[in-house]
Design a protein around this motif. Structure first.
Motif: not given
Length: 50
Positions: A13-26
Motif C-alpha cells: 500500500a505504501g509503494s502504490i498509494y503512499g502515506f494515505i495507503g499506509i493509513l487505510i491498508a490495515i
C-alpha cells in the motif's frame, strides 16, 4: 491477522498509494476479511439447510 500479512500490506500500500495507503491498508483489509468470512459462513449455512 498474521504480522507478516500486515508488513506485506504496508509495503504494498505504501509503494502504490503512499502515506494515505499506509493509513487505510490495515482497516480496509480487516473489513474485507470480515465481510468475506461472513459471506462464506452464510453460504455454508444456507447450503446446509436446503
Amino acid at each position: 491477522m498474521h504480522p507478516l500479512t500486515i508488513i506485506l500490506l504496508l509495503l504494498v500500500a505504501g509503494s502504490i498509494y503512499g502515506f494515505i495507503g499506509i493509513l487505510i491498508a490495515i482497516p480496509t483489509y480487516s473489513v474485507v476479511k470480515t465481510i468475506i468470512g461472513n459471506f462464506r459462513k452464510f453460504y455454508r449455512l444456507r447450503n446446509r439447510v436446503t
